[in-house]
Motif scaffolding. Structure first.
Motif, short mmCIF file in Angstrom:
data_model
loop_
_atom_site.label_atom_id
_atom_site.label_comp_id
_atom_site.label_asym_id
_atom_site.label_seq_id
_atom_site.Cartn_x
_atom_site.Cartn_y
_atom_site.Cartn_z
N ARG B 334 -39.41 75.20 -9.29
CA ARG B 334 -38.08 74.61 -9.46
C ARG B 334 -37.79 73.55 -8.42
O ARG B 334 -37.33 72.47 -8.72
CB ARG B 334 -37.02 75.71 -9.30
CG ARG B 334 -36.80 76.51 -10.54
CD ARG B 334 -35.40 76.29 -11.11
NE ARG B 334 -35.27 77.12 -12.30
CZ ARG B 334 -34.79 78.35 -12.26
NH1 ARG B 334 -34.39 78.85 -11.10
NH2 ARG B 334 -34.73 79.06 -13.36
N ARG B 335 -38.05 73.92 -7.16
CA ARG B 335 -37.58 73.07 -6.08
C ARG B 335 -38.49 71.89 -5.82
O ARG B 335 -38.06 70.89 -5.28
CB ARG B 335 -37.51 73.91 -4.78
CG ARG B 335 -36.38 74.89 -4.79
CD ARG B 335 -35.13 74.26 -4.28
NE ARG B 335 -33.98 75.00 -4.71
CZ ARG B 335 -32.82 74.42 -4.98
NH1 ARG B 335 -32.70 73.13 -4.89
NH2 ARG B 335 -31.81 75.15 -5.34
N VAL B 336 -39.77 72.07 -6.12
CA VAL B 336 -40.68 71.00 -5.74
C VAL B 336 -41.29 70.31 -6.96
O VAL B 336 -41.15 69.12 -7.16
CB VAL B 336 -41.82 71.54 -4.84
CG1 VAL B 336 -42.80 70.44 -4.51
CG2 VAL B 336 -41.22 72.14 -3.58
N LYS B 339 -39.00 68.62 -9.46
CA LYS B 339 -38.42 67.42 -8.87
C LYS B 339 -39.44 66.31 -8.82
O LYS B 339 -39.15 65.14 -9.08
CB LYS B 339 -37.93 67.72 -7.43
CG LYS B 339 -36.93 68.83 -7.34
CD LYS B 339 -35.69 68.56 -8.15
CE LYS B 339 -34.87 69.81 -8.29
NZ LYS B 339 -33.83 69.68 -9.30
N ARG B 362 -31.80 64.37 -5.84
CA ARG B 362 -31.16 64.40 -4.53
C ARG B 362 -30.78 65.79 -4.06
O ARG B 362 -29.89 65.91 -3.23
CB ARG B 362 -29.90 63.52 -4.57
CG ARG B 362 -30.24 62.08 -4.96
CD ARG B 362 -29.27 61.11 -4.37
NE ARG B 362 -29.64 59.74 -4.74
CZ ARG B 362 -30.26 58.92 -3.92
NH1 ARG B 362 -30.60 59.32 -2.72
NH2 ARG B 362 -30.56 57.69 -4.29
N ASP B 363 -31.44 66.82 -4.54
CA ASP B 363 -30.96 68.15 -4.17
C ASP B 363 -31.55 68.68 -2.88
O ASP B 363 -31.27 69.80 -2.50
CB ASP B 363 -31.22 69.14 -5.31
CG ASP B 363 -32.70 69.24 -5.59
OD1 ASP B 363 -33.10 70.24 -6.16
OD2 ASP B 363 -33.43 68.31 -5.25
N SER B 364 -32.38 67.90 -2.23
CA SER B 364 -32.84 68.34 -0.91
C SER B 364 -33.02 67.08 -0.08
O SER B 364 -33.17 65.98 -0.61
CB SER B 364 -34.15 69.11 -1.00
OG SER B 364 -35.19 68.24 -1.37
N ARG B 365 -33.02 67.21 1.22
CA ARG B 365 -33.03 66.03 2.07
C ARG B 365 -34.26 65.16 1.84
O ARG B 365 -34.20 63.94 1.80
CB ARG B 365 -32.97 66.45 3.54
CG ARG B 365 -32.30 65.37 4.36
CD ARG B 365 -32.37 65.59 5.82
NE ARG B 365 -31.58 66.76 6.21
CZ ARG B 365 -31.50 67.18 7.46
NH1 ARG B 365 -32.14 66.56 8.40
NH2 ARG B 365 -30.80 68.24 7.76
N GLU B 366 -35.41 65.84 1.67
CA GLU B 366 -36.64 65.08 1.50
C GLU B 366 -36.60 64.27 0.22
O GLU B 366 -36.97 63.09 0.19
CB GLU B 366 -37.85 66.03 1.47
CG GLU B 366 -38.17 66.68 2.82
CD GLU B 366 -37.31 67.88 3.10
OE1 GLU B 366 -36.44 68.21 2.28
OE2 GLU B 366 -37.48 68.49 4.16
N PHE B 367 -36.15 64.92 -0.87
CA PHE B 367 -36.11 64.19 -2.13
C PHE B 367 -35.03 63.13 -2.11
O PHE B 367 -35.17 62.08 -2.73
CB PHE B 367 -35.88 65.17 -3.29
CG PHE B 367 -37.17 65.82 -3.74
CD1 PHE B 367 -37.39 67.16 -3.51
CD2 PHE B 367 -38.16 65.07 -4.34
CE1 PHE B 367 -38.58 67.75 -3.90
CE2 PHE B 367 -39.36 65.66 -4.73
CZ PHE B 367 -39.56 67.00 -4.50
N ASP B 368 -33.94 63.44 -1.40
CA ASP B 368 -32.89 62.44 -1.27
C ASP B 368 -33.45 61.18 -0.62
O ASP B 368 -33.26 60.07 -1.10
CB ASP B 368 -31.75 63.03 -0.42
CG ASP B 368 -30.56 62.10 -0.36
OD1 ASP B 368 -29.93 62.02 0.70
OD2 ASP B 368 -30.26 61.46 -1.38
#
Lengths: 100, 645
Positions: B334-336, B339, B362-368
């Motif tokens: 889900r998270r990685v 995305k 944009r749901d985590s700082r790195e992806f943002d």
């Protein structure tokens, strides 16, 4: 247009299928440039070529210039519409061209 | 061979599975080991407890026996028959005494010891106080104790156990001290231990057996039928115990209270595990008064709890680790991974050409940060592309300007000459095809006219066009015939033609007196001759286009014009003009259009029919293409011979 280059020893046969115009001429040019090293006999098979514009002529002329130093060049299986272009531009007298 | 890169989720799944599996195996192994050790230690503790309590009981019973056989007997004799009778009992024994309360010996089988104090013997002092206390607390007339270990006799020659008896029946509440050799104690102990060890269980299925110093089994136990009074079949165990240096031999201090004084009595026990009598036992070996106590505890019972616990723990671990694995995998997916796929999808859209696509994960700082950076990069690229496009447009504008300014556009060019009509036009395509026309008076009665088509585009094409036009014009104006003009021009244009451009050209010299046209054709489209309302192509053997190859010689061709005849010259921008279905205007349409038959078009005011003809063709081609984008310059030149003087 689809271009195929078949190398057989020092003989290189390049076929072009479709329309050889301003946008597709670079493809033909690249096929010649990539494979012409060490070639002594260059053959263009235009059996499936429907149409030729001046951009195509340019590629053929520059290939002829190179082959003048390395060996021989000829164009075979030329369809009537393309043959007309060769005739009207005087290429038919200067290059080795065979009709289909 | 191409290496197929694996999907990230697959790589992670495999690694995660391996990690979880290893964790499971390690934790199961650790748990099992810990449990095993714990059970083994519990088994040993159980054995130790049983063995120690058994040995204490054996000691107690031995003491009692010894008391009965000597100490108590002495006390009773003294009390009932007097001092002399008691002294008689002491005859022959060196180390047994009767002493006063303060410890001084006054009765002994050996006169040397009279007057010495029994309290000089180890432990005796405390034992006296302890015995007295006991008598007082329990209102007993007599009490007895045994030394916990052997002690040195007063003369230091022997090691004996001392039985201390304190009795109120003896004058001065006397103390009786009887010495007993360890072997004698052992004999007494044997008897005690046979009784005591019977049916003493260790745990549920464990038991004790007593073995004498000759290695005979002295216990009759239901756990080992038919072993009573047989030789112990595993003498090596007892040998190890006796040898004293085995690593499994534990020497520790057993604390014993002696009149509130804690004294530590060293005890020696061997703890191990072996298969005895076809059963797997944890065992311990102890010794009291020379008899061996072997306590046995079946491993099955000892480990029963461990095995059950392990089974339960492994089950729980399997569940926990499976859940952990699933959760982790889901989380990563889900998270990685999802995305990443989303980012990739946006990137694909951008690569496909949609530069306005934005990456919005944009749901985590790195992806943002990733999204922001990608969008910034794309925007930068868009700016560069726009800049480059603007530069190209600027170049095209310049090329077009060069081109249009070069062509003569004043019509009629020679208004005083009545022998001909001349009109020409060039409509440039956006991409600037490099077409041009030219005309000049060569001498008094010759009109030179030219149409040409350059192969190159944009500024290089425009410049080549300028060069060719200038070269041909200067050669023509120097008086050379058309074929030779082309031959020389060809050489000149081949020089330094790095870009390998070429130009098709059709050059004609019209003799204004005779109507003869001398022609040189360098690969250009055949012009249309309109004679008496009929139009047909002028097919003349062409030479190679100019600047194509050096060493080409051009041949002069001729054409005779009658009065009123028209020559219509054009470039392939006319015949190859395309409509929306990519169908070409074609040579047939052109020649058909120019076959006026009876219906000659009306002449224009300034340039006669020549201009009208050009306009006609332009209009027809425009109608044909009907809004489709013009791909090549549309250039034409029309000359009409009106007859010589």
């Amino acid at each position: 247009m689809t271009v195929n280059a078949i190398k057989d020893g020092t003989k290189l046969t390049i076929t072009a299928e479709g329309k050889l115009g301003t946008t597709s001429a670079p493809e033909l040019e690249k096929a010649v440039k990539d494979n012409i090293g060490g070639v002594t006999e260059l053959v263009f098979d235009f059996g499936k070529l429907e149409y030729m514009a001046s951009a195509g002529l340019r590629v053929l002329l520059s290939s002829a210039k190179v082959m003048k130093k390395q060996g021989s060049m000829k164009i075979i299986n030329v369809t009537p519409p393309v043959m007309d272009v060769f005739t009207f531009t005087g290429m038919a007298d200067v290059l080795d061209i065979e009709a289909i | 061979m191409e290496k197929k890169t694996k999907k990230l989720s697959r790589i992670i799944t495999i690694r995660l599975f391996i990690a979880v599996f290893i964790a499971f195996v390690v934790s199961s192994a650790v748990t099992y080991t810990v449990l095993y050790i714990s059970c083994a230690e519990k088994a040993n503790a159980l054995l130790q407890y049983g063995s120690v309590s058994l040995s204490i009981d054996i000691k107690a019973d031995t003491n009692t026996e010894l008391f009965n056989s000597f100490g108590g007997f002495m006390a009773t004799t003294y009390a009932q028959e007097g001092e002399e009778a008691a002294a008689a009992l002491l005859e022959g024994s060196n180390y047994s005494y009767v002493a006063k309360m303060d410890g001084t010996i006054y009765l002994s089988g050996n006169a040397d010891f009279i007057g010495k104090n029994v309290k000089d013997i180890e432990y005796i002092s405390s034992m006296i106080d302890s015995a007295l206390k006991y008598m007082e607390q329990n209102s007993m007339p007599i009490s007895y104790e045994m030394t916990p270990t052997t002690v040195k006799t007063l003369d230091g020659k022997l090691d004996v156990y001392y039985l201390l008896t304190v009795s109120r029946d003896i004058p001065d509440s006397g103390i009786i001290l009887s010495a007993h050799l360890p072997e004698d104690c052992a004999e007494v102990a044997l008897y005690a231990s046979e009784l005591v060890s019977m049916n003493r269980n260790v745990g549920l299925t464990g038991f004790n057996i007593v073995i004498n110093s000759d290695y005979d089994i002295l216990t009759a136990t239901t756990f080992l039928p038919n072993t009573y009074h047989t030789k112990f079949p595993y003498p090596e165990i007892l040998d190890r115990y006796n040898e004293g240096t085995d690593e499994k031999l534990k020497t520790f201090d057993l604390p014993i209270y002696l009149d509130s004084e804690l004294i530590n009595v060293p005890a020696k026990m061997l703890f191990d595990r072996a298969v005895l009598w076809d059963t797997d036992y944890f065992y311990c070996v102890n010794q009291t008064f020379g008899t061996y106590i072997l306590s046995l505890y079946p491993a099955e019972e000892a480990l029963e709890q461990a095995n059950d616990t392990i089974f339960l723990i492994v089950l729980i671990e399997v569940v926990v680790f499976t859940v952990l694995f699933i959760v982790l995998r889901l989380l990563i997916k889900r998270r990685v991974i999802r995305k990443l796929n989303s980012v990739n999808a946006s990137l694909s859209a951008i690569t496909a050409g949609n530069l306005d696509e934005k990456v919005e994960v944009r749901d985590s700082r790195e992806f943002d940060a990733l999204s922001t950076d990608i969008n910034a990069t794309v925007d930068k690229l868009k700016d560069y592309i726009a800049e480059a496009a603007a530069r190209i447009d600027a170049d095209l504008a310049v090329a077009k300007a060069i081109q249009s300014s070069a062509l003569p556009n004043v019509f009629p060019p020679f208004p005083e000459r009545k022998e001909f009509e001349l009109f020409a036009s060039m409509n440039a395509a956006k991409e600037v095809g490099g077409d041009f026309y030219d005309f000049y008076m060569l001498g008094d009665h010759t009109l030179g006219f030219l149409i040409a088509d350059v192969s190159g585009k944009s500024i290089p094409g425009a410049m080549f066009m300028m060069t060719s036009k200038t070269v041909i014009k200067s050669l023509a104006e120097s008086g050379l015939p058309p074929a030779e003009v082309f031959s020389i021009a060809n050489e000149k244009l081949c020089e330094g033609n790095e870009a390998e451009m070429f130009v098709t050209a059709w050059l004609g010299y019209l003799d204004l007196k005779t109507g003869l046209v001398r022609i040189a054709n360098a690969g250009h489209n055949p012009p249309v001759l309109i004679h008496g309302g009929k139009a047909e192509y002028v097919i003349l053997k062409p030479g190679l286009m100019l600047a194509g190859m050096d060493g080409v010689r051009y041949k002069e061709l001729t054409l005779q014009l009658e009065k009123g005849d028209m020559l219509y010259l054009y470039t392939d921008g006319v015949t190859e003009a395309m409509d929306k279905d990519e169908e070409q205007y074609g040579e047939d349409r052109l020649v058909k259009l120019l076959s006026f038959g009876e219906n000659y078009p009306a002449p224009s005011a300034a340039n006669g029919i020549a201009e009208t003809v050009c306009d006609m063709v332009t209009a027809d081609v425009t109608k044909f293409t009907d809004g489709a984008e013009q791909s090549d310059d549309i250039t034409m030149l029309c000359v009409r011979f009106l007859g010589g003087e």
